[in-house]
Design an enzyme around this catalytic site. Structure first.
Site, PDB file in Angstrom:
ATOM      1  N   CYS A 125      46.390  11.658  62.966  1.00 55.38           N
ATOM      2  CA  CYS A 125      47.766  12.268  63.217  1.00 55.38           C
ATOM      3  C   CYS A 125      47.433  13.050  64.752  1.00 55.38           C
ATOM      4  CB  CYS A 125      47.870  13.331  62.217  1.00 55.38           C
ATOM      5  SG  CYS A 125      46.654  14.296  62.159  1.00 55.38           S
ATOM      6  N   CYS A 142      43.237  14.524  56.667  1.00 51.23           N
ATOM      7  CA  CYS A 142      42.698  15.733  56.839  1.00 51.23           C
ATOM      8  C   CYS A 142      41.102  16.014  56.626  1.00 51.23           C
ATOM      9  CB  CYS A 142      43.461  16.972  56.700  1.00 51.23           C
ATOM     10  SG  CYS A 142      45.056  17.049  57.579  1.00 51.23           S
TER      11      CYS A 142
END
Length: 154
Positions: A56, A125
């Site tokens: 991302c 993440c």
């Protein structure tokens, strides 16, 4: 003064609303590590440094200090979202006091379990945190084998 009080009241209301929305998506552990991240910053003269960029675009760095093959200190920094900060914080907590070999085994699944779950769209993440930790540990192992390289990294 009334405008100032209105602004403060509006800010507090907005913060409460954001927290209510976050609780619909995230566990209390994620929210706690997001609002109160542990081990933030850089360790001076670290023995290992790891950096990575996630899919991302979020980035993370971990620095660590090791003695007798055990992680004494580990810190992180991130340029990323709240979820990235939360899992970076949790990863440092998971790795602290572990041996290098134990810490190398910390996976994104371990991190997700430790924060009591993540929505599918934020699981990357945890991948970023796991990769960053491994990069820092591998850097430490390389520096231990070839300590002369450490002086060139400063």
């Amino acid at each position: 003064m009334d405008d100032e009080m209105f602004d403060q009241a509006s800010l507090e209301r907005l913060q409460r609303e954001m927290l209510e929305e976050a609780r619909k998506i995230y566990s209390e552990k994620v929210i706690d590590h997001w609002l109160n991240p542990r081990n933030v910053g850089r360790i001076e003269e670290p023995q290992g440094v790891g950096r990575a960029t996630g899919i991302c675009g979020d980035t993370m760095e971990m620095t660590l200090r090791i003695r007798n093959d055990r992680i004494l200190d580990i810190n992180f920094l991130t340029e990323g979202c709240g979820t990235t900060a939360a899992v970076g914080s949790m990863t440092t907590e998971l790795a602290k006091r572990k041996t290098v070999q134990e810490a190398l085994k910390i996976s994104s699944k371990d991190i997700i379990a430790a924060v009591e779950g993540l929505p599918p769209e934020h699981r990357h993440c945890a991948d970023l945190a796991s990769i960053t930790l491994k990069n820092a540990l591998l850097d430490y192992l390389e520096n231990r084998r070839e300590p002369w390289k450490l002086s060139y990294k400063k």
